[in-house]
Scaffold this motif. Structure first.
Motif, PDB file in Angstrom:
ATOM      1  N   LYS A 261       7.613  34.597  96.614  1.00  0.00           N
ATOM      2  CA  LYS A 261       8.835  34.683  97.427  1.00  0.00           C
ATOM      3  C   LYS A 261       8.604  35.490  98.699  1.00  0.00           C
ATOM      4  O   LYS A 261       9.539  36.027  99.280  1.00  0.00           O
ATOM      5  CB  LYS A 261       9.981  35.274  96.603  1.00  0.00           C
ATOM      6  N   ASN A 262       7.363  35.615  99.073  1.00  0.00           N
ATOM      7  CA  ASN A 262       6.976  36.321 100.308  1.00  0.00           C
ATOM      8  C   ASN A 262       7.242  37.827 100.287  1.00  0.00           C
ATOM      9  O   ASN A 262       7.412  38.457 101.323  1.00  0.00           O
ATOM     10  CB  ASN A 262       7.659  35.692 101.535  1.00  0.00           C
ATOM     11  N   TYR A 263       7.289  38.421  99.086  1.00  0.00           N
ATOM     12  CA  TYR A 263       7.359  39.877  98.992  1.00  0.00           C
ATOM     13  C   TYR A 263       5.942  40.440  99.022  1.00  0.00           C
ATOM     14  O   TYR A 263       5.045  39.911  98.366  1.00  0.00           O
ATOM     15  CB  TYR A 263       8.034  40.323  97.689  1.00  0.00           C
ATOM     16  N   LYS A 264       5.760  41.502  99.755  1.00  0.00           N
ATOM     17  CA  LYS A 264       4.467  42.185  99.768  1.00  0.00           C
ATOM     18  C   LYS A 264       4.324  42.949  98.458  1.00  0.00           C
ATOM     19  O   LYS A 264       5.174  43.751  98.092  1.00  0.00           O
ATOM     20  CB  LYS A 264       4.411  43.154 100.953  1.00  0.00           C
ATOM     21  N   THR A 265       3.249  42.695  97.721  1.00  0.00           N
ATOM     22  CA  THR A 265       3.044  43.315  96.409  1.00  0.00           C
ATOM     23  C   THR A 265       1.767  44.144  96.393  1.00  0.00           C
ATOM     24  O   THR A 265       0.725  43.687  96.867  1.00  0.00           O
ATOM     25  CB  THR A 265       2.947  42.217  95.316  1.00  0.00           C
ATOM     26  N   TYR A 266       1.867  45.353  95.853  1.00  0.00           N
ATOM     27  CA  TYR A 266       0.698  46.233  95.716  1.00  0.00           C
ATOM     28  C   TYR A 266       0.378  46.363  94.232  1.00  0.00           C
ATOM     29  O   TYR A 266       1.190  46.885  93.466  1.00  0.00           O
ATOM     30  CB  TYR A 266       0.987  47.625  96.297  1.00  0.00           C
TER      31      TYR A 266
END
Length: 270
Positions: free
Chosen positions: A1-6
């Motif tokens: 969903k185009n969230y930046k994930t670390y």
């Protein structure tokens, strides 16, 4: 969903990295704080990352509900802590944070969702719900050692009663299976000494559990299928915190006389 994930553990280093250009207005964490030992690292990261008007939302099982329901299976290897509001308030005060609102939820048989802000944040006022929750906990005696001694006695009685139910059913040659191969169910079975002599197998929907065995009790886990009356005769409710959902799912089994064993709040056949 185009969230930046670390894919990293939360700590001060990560907090600095992800909020270098802009502080966070909302930090949300559900059912994770109870698994983490190092509060200093967690809340130093929160202090660093949260904006002046920002909110931290934490959600975890309620210690008050655990004790009221005799839900001793909330205490297992992954749960380092189970929180009361009075305890969490004390922890947060060390980091100049405070609870300003609380929601009671049904998750895990009773959880609290805490809304937290900086003490310096005057944008939100502390709601009466917080005082009411603390009053409830103090009235129940969560600040007294004797409360936990009484809880221990209730747990022992629960164990003896549950084992008695299983023994009576096995004497009648009932086929018993488990429903939901959860960490909670492992705690109950191992503490009560209930193994594959009592339960033929467990049903579960989690793909990586299928054809494995419950640790300690050595009960095999099978792929879930709809329950049929007479096969099995009776079902142990391992995932008791999803009772309402399970009973809807197994409506046909129940309507035809199918029964479940539960240990919450008291061991019984339902």
């Amino acid at each position: 969903k185009n969230y930046k994930t670390y894919a990293e553990y939360w700590n001060l280093y990560l907090a600095r990295k992800i909020t270098k250009n802009r502080k966070a207005d909302l930090i949300y964490s559900a059912n994770t704080l109870s698994h983490i030992k190092n509060f200093n690292e967690i809340f130093k990261g929160i202090e660093c990352a949260l904006s002046e008007k920002g909110i931290l939302i934490l959600e975890d099982p309620s210690l008050l509900e655990c004790l009221k329901k005799v839900a001793y299976d909330q205490f297992y290897c992954e749960h380092i802590y189970v929180f009361s509001t009075i305890a969490l308030k004390k922890v947060l005060s060390k980091f100049d944070l405070e609870i300003f609102d609380i929601e009671n939820t049904k998750t895990h048989g009773g959880s609290n969702r805490y809304f937290i802000k900086r003490k310096s944040n005057k944008f939100y006022t502390v709601k009466i719900k917080v005082k009411k929750e603390i009053k409830k906990e103090l009235s129940y005696g969560l600040n007294k050692y004797s409360t936990y001694e009484n809880f221990a006695l209730k747990v022992k009685k629960s164990k003896n009663k549950l084992l008695e139910i299983f023994k009576k059913l096995k004497k009648k040659n009932f086929k018993i299976v488990g429903y939901g191969a959860t960490a909670k169910s492992c705690t109950v079975l191992n503490y009560c000494g209930i193994d594959n002599k009592y339960i033929d197998y467990f049903f579960d929907t989690t793909s990586y559990k299928i054809n494995k065995y419950l640790p300690g009790s050595k009960i095999k886990i099978k792929k879930y299928r709809k329950l049929k009356k007479g096969d099995p005769d009776i079902v142990f409710l391992g995932a008791w915190n999803f009772k309402d959902e399970i009973f809807k799912k197994e409506k046909s089994f129940i309507n035809k006389g199918g029964k479940f064993i539960t240990h919450i709040p008291l061991p019984k056949v339902i």
